[in-house]
Design a protein around this motif. Structure first.
Motif, PDB file in Angstrom:
ATOM      1  N   PHE A   1       0.830  -1.204   0.000  1.00 49.35           N
ATOM      2  CA  PHE A   1       0.000   0.000   0.000  1.00 49.35           C
ATOM      3  C   PHE A   1       0.860   1.247   0.000  1.00 49.35           C
ATOM      4  O   PHE A   1       2.035   1.212   0.355  1.00 49.35           O
ATOM      5  N   VAL A   2       0.221   2.336  -0.417  1.00 51.56           N
ATOM      6  CA  VAL A   2       0.813   3.664  -0.365  1.00 51.56           C
ATOM      7  C   VAL A   2      -0.269   4.603   0.140  1.00 51.56           C
ATOM      8  O   VAL A   2      -1.372   4.636  -0.402  1.00 51.56           O
ATOM      9  N   VAL A   3       0.045   5.360   1.180  1.00 52.64           N
ATOM     10  CA  VAL A   3      -0.860   6.387   1.691  1.00 52.64           C
ATOM     11  C   VAL A   3      -0.084   7.701   1.666  1.00 52.64           C
ATOM     12  O   VAL A   3       0.995   7.791   2.263  1.00 52.64           O
ATOM     13  N   VAL A   4      -0.630   8.684   0.953  1.00 52.71           N
ATOM     14  CA  VAL A   4       0.018   9.994   0.893  1.00 52.71           C
ATOM     15  C   VAL A   4      -0.886  11.009   1.582  1.00 52.71           C
ATOM     16  O   VAL A   4      -2.077  11.095   1.265  1.00 52.71           O
ATOM     17  N   PHE A   5      -0.312  11.730   2.524  1.00 53.32           N
ATOM     18  CA  PHE A   5      -1.021  12.796   3.220  1.00 53.32           C
ATOM     19  C   PHE A   5      -0.676  14.106   2.527  1.00 53.32           C
ATOM     20  O   PHE A   5       0.500  14.449   2.382  1.00 53.32           O
ATOM     21  N   TRP A   6      -1.703  14.818   2.091  1.00 52.82           N
ATOM     22  CA  TRP A   6      -1.552  16.074   1.356  1.00 52.82           C
ATOM     23  C   TRP A   6      -2.125  17.215   2.181  1.00 52.82           C
ATOM     24  O   TRP A   6      -3.178  17.073   2.804  1.00 52.82           O
ATOM     25  N   ASP A   7      -1.456  18.343   2.132  1.00 55.09           N
ATOM     26  CA  ASP A   7      -1.970  19.562   2.778  1.00 55.09           C
ATOM     27  C   ASP A   7      -3.182  20.047   1.988  1.00 55.09           C
ATOM     28  O   ASP A   7      -3.091  20.280   0.782  1.00 55.09           O
ATOM     29  N   PHE A   8      -4.314  20.189   2.661  1.00 54.69           N
ATOM     30  CA  PHE A   8      -5.535  20.636   1.985  1.00 54.69           C
ATOM     31  C   PHE A   8      -5.458  22.114   1.613  1.00 54.69           C
ATOM     32  O   PHE A   8      -6.128  22.572   0.696  1.00 54.69           O
ATOM     33  N   GLY A   9      -4.601  22.852   2.301  1.00 54.85           N
ATOM     34  CA  GLY A   9      -4.353  24.259   1.941  1.00 54.85           C
ATOM     35  C   GLY A   9      -5.610  25.089   1.831  1.00 54.85           C
ATOM     36  O   GLY A   9      -6.414  25.149   2.756  1.00 54.85           O
ATOM     37  N   ASP A  10      -5.800  25.706   0.661  1.00 53.83           N
ATOM     38  CA  ASP A  10      -6.950  26.576   0.433  1.00 53.83           C
ATOM     39  C   ASP A  10      -8.164  25.813  -0.074  1.00 53.83           C
ATOM     40  O   ASP A  10      -9.117  26.415  -0.541  1.00 53.83           O
ATOM     41  N   GLY A  11      -8.106  24.498  -0.047  1.00 55.02           N
ATOM     42  CA  GLY A  11      -9.259  23.688  -0.439  1.00 55.02           C
ATOM     43  C   GLY A  11      -9.217  23.262  -1.892  1.00 55.02           C
ATOM     44  O   GLY A  11      -8.228  23.434  -2.597  1.00 55.02           O
ATOM     45  N   TYR A  12     -10.337  22.699  -2.318  1.00 59.49           N
ATOM     46  CA  TYR A  12     -10.448  22.238  -3.705  1.00 59.49           C
ATOM     47  C   TYR A  12     -10.493  23.435  -4.646  1.00 59.49           C
ATOM     48  O   TYR A  12     -11.038  24.488  -4.314  1.00 59.49           O
ATOM     49  N   LYS A  13      -9.921  23.226  -5.827  1.00 64.40           N
ATOM     50  CA  LYS A  13      -9.894  24.293  -6.831  1.00 64.40           C
ATOM     51  C   LYS A  13      -9.931  23.662  -8.214  1.00 64.40           C
ATOM     52  O   LYS A  13      -9.812  22.453  -8.363  1.00 64.40           O
ATOM     53  N   GLU A  14     -10.063  24.512  -9.201  1.00 64.38           N
ATOM     54  CA  GLU A  14     -10.010  24.046 -10.587  1.00 64.38           C
ATOM     55  C   GLU A  14      -8.571  23.713 -10.945  1.00 64.38           C
ATOM     56  O   GLU A  14      -7.639  24.272 -10.385  1.00 64.38           O
ATOM     57  N   THR A  15      -8.427  22.818 -11.907  1.00 64.52           N
ATOM     58  CA  THR A  15      -7.076  22.472 -12.339  1.00 64.52           C
ATOM     59  C   THR A  15      -6.403  23.674 -12.986  1.00 64.52           C
ATOM     60  O   THR A  15      -7.056  24.500 -13.612  1.00 64.52           O
TER      61      THR A  15
ATOM     62  N   ASN B   1     -12.119  19.841  -8.331  1.00 58.71           N
ATOM     63  CA  ASN B   1     -11.702  18.521  -7.891  1.00 58.71           C
ATOM     64  C   ASN B   1     -10.187  18.386  -7.751  1.00 58.71           C
ATOM     65  O   ASN B   1      -9.662  17.286  -7.753  1.00 58.71           O
ATOM     66  N   CYS B   2      -9.493  19.502  -7.599  1.00 61.78           N
ATOM     67  CA  CYS B   2      -8.024  19.489  -7.540  1.00 61.78           C
ATOM     68  C   CYS B   2      -7.534  20.224  -6.293  1.00 61.78           C
ATOM     69  O   CYS B   2      -8.240  21.056  -5.729  1.00 61.78           O
ATOM     70  N   ILE B   3      -6.309  19.905  -5.902  1.00 62.26           N
ATOM     71  CA  ILE B   3      -5.620  20.640  -4.833  1.00 62.26           C
ATOM     72  C   ILE B   3      -4.204  20.948  -5.319  1.00 62.26           C
ATOM     73  O   ILE B   3      -3.727  20.347  -6.278  1.00 62.26           O
ATOM     74  N   GLU B   4      -3.566  21.872  -4.645  1.00 60.16           N
ATOM     75  CA  GLU B   4      -2.152  22.126  -4.918  1.00 60.16           C
ATOM     76  C   GLU B   4      -1.349  20.952  -4.377  1.00 60.16           C
ATOM     77  O   GLU B   4      -1.670  20.400  -3.326  1.00 60.16           O
ATOM     78  N   LYS B   5      -0.299  20.576  -5.094  1.00 53.53           N
ATOM     79  CA  LYS B   5       0.542  19.458  -4.658  1.00 53.53           C
ATOM     80  C   LYS B   5       1.475  19.912  -3.552  1.00 53.53           C
ATOM     81  O   LYS B   5       2.445  20.611  -3.790  1.00 53.53           O
ATOM     82  N   ASN B   6       1.136  19.513  -2.347  1.00 49.57           N
ATOM     83  CA  ASN B   6       1.997  19.766  -1.199  1.00 49.57           C
ATOM     84  C   ASN B   6       1.905  18.535  -0.302  1.00 49.57           C
ATOM     85  O   ASN B   6       1.114  18.496   0.633  1.00 49.57           O
ATOM     86  N   SER B   7       2.722  17.526  -0.634  1.00 49.66           N
ATOM     87  CA  SER B   7       2.683  16.294   0.153  1.00 49.66           C
ATOM     88  C   SER B   7       3.404  16.511   1.481  1.00 49.66           C
ATOM     89  O   SER B   7       4.414  17.210   1.557  1.00 49.66           O
ATOM     90  N   LEU B   8       2.846  15.914   2.508  1.00 49.32           N
ATOM     91  CA  LEU B   8       3.392  16.053   3.852  1.00 49.32           C
ATOM     92  C   LEU B   8       4.072  14.783   4.332  1.00 49.32           C
ATOM     93  O   LEU B   8       5.054  14.831   5.058  1.00 49.32           O
TER      94      LEU B   8
END
Length: 155
Positions: free
Chosen positions: A84-98, A114-121
């Motif tokens: 398995f792989v589990v990636v925790f992403w910072d939700f930041g400013d929320g969902y946005k357009e691509t 349906n997108c977020i900025e890529k900021n993996s934690l």
């Protein structure tokens, strides 16, 4: 002591107490799990707010909460081979357009929001061959047979 010096000292003391109190509170904030997106083949994306700042804090949080995550959110969701792989992403400013370039978009949601900025934690990986390990910005950490977490020497 002059009145002006007393006022300045009082103001500085108040600021110092505020900073100290904030620094004590910050690591005690609960992690907010905003959403879990199961991506197939044992991969999950977890959108979070208030994730621990330090590498040690992130890995400790996973170890402390992995049973709750399994029960409540069905993660990890291992593939047929148990990996398995589990990636925790910072939700930041929320969902946005691509942005059409570098956002992380989720197929289990309808566009456009349906997108977020890529900021993996934190990335937690596990497989039969490699065992459990954590991938962070500062490097990769493996869990040995004794349960100790050790940073890879090559990082």
């Amino acid at each position: 002591m002059k009145t002006k010096n007393k006022k300045t000292l009082c103001a500085l003391l108040l600021v110092a107490v505020g900073i100290f109190s904030y620094s004590l509170w910050l690591p005690l904030r609960p992690v907010d799990i905003i959403a879990v997106h199961h991506r197939g083949h044992g991969s999950s994306a977890v959108l979070v707010k208030n994730f621990p700042f330090t590498d040690k804090g992130k890995m400790s949080w996973w170890l402390k909460n992995k049973d709750v995550l399994k029960d409540k959110h069905k993660i990890p969701s291992p593939a047929s081979d148990g990996s398995f792989v589990v990636v925790f992403w910072d939700f930041g400013d929320g969902y946005k357009e691509t942005d059409g370039y570098d956002n992380l978009c989720f197929n289990d949601m309808k566009p456009p929001m349906n997108c977020i900025e890529k900021n993996s934690l934190l990335m937690v990986r596990n497989s039969e061959n490699t065992g459990s390990y954590f991938v962070l910005d500062s490097g990769t950490y493996r869990m040995n047979n004794k349960g100790d977490i050790v940073k890879n020497k090559s990082d």
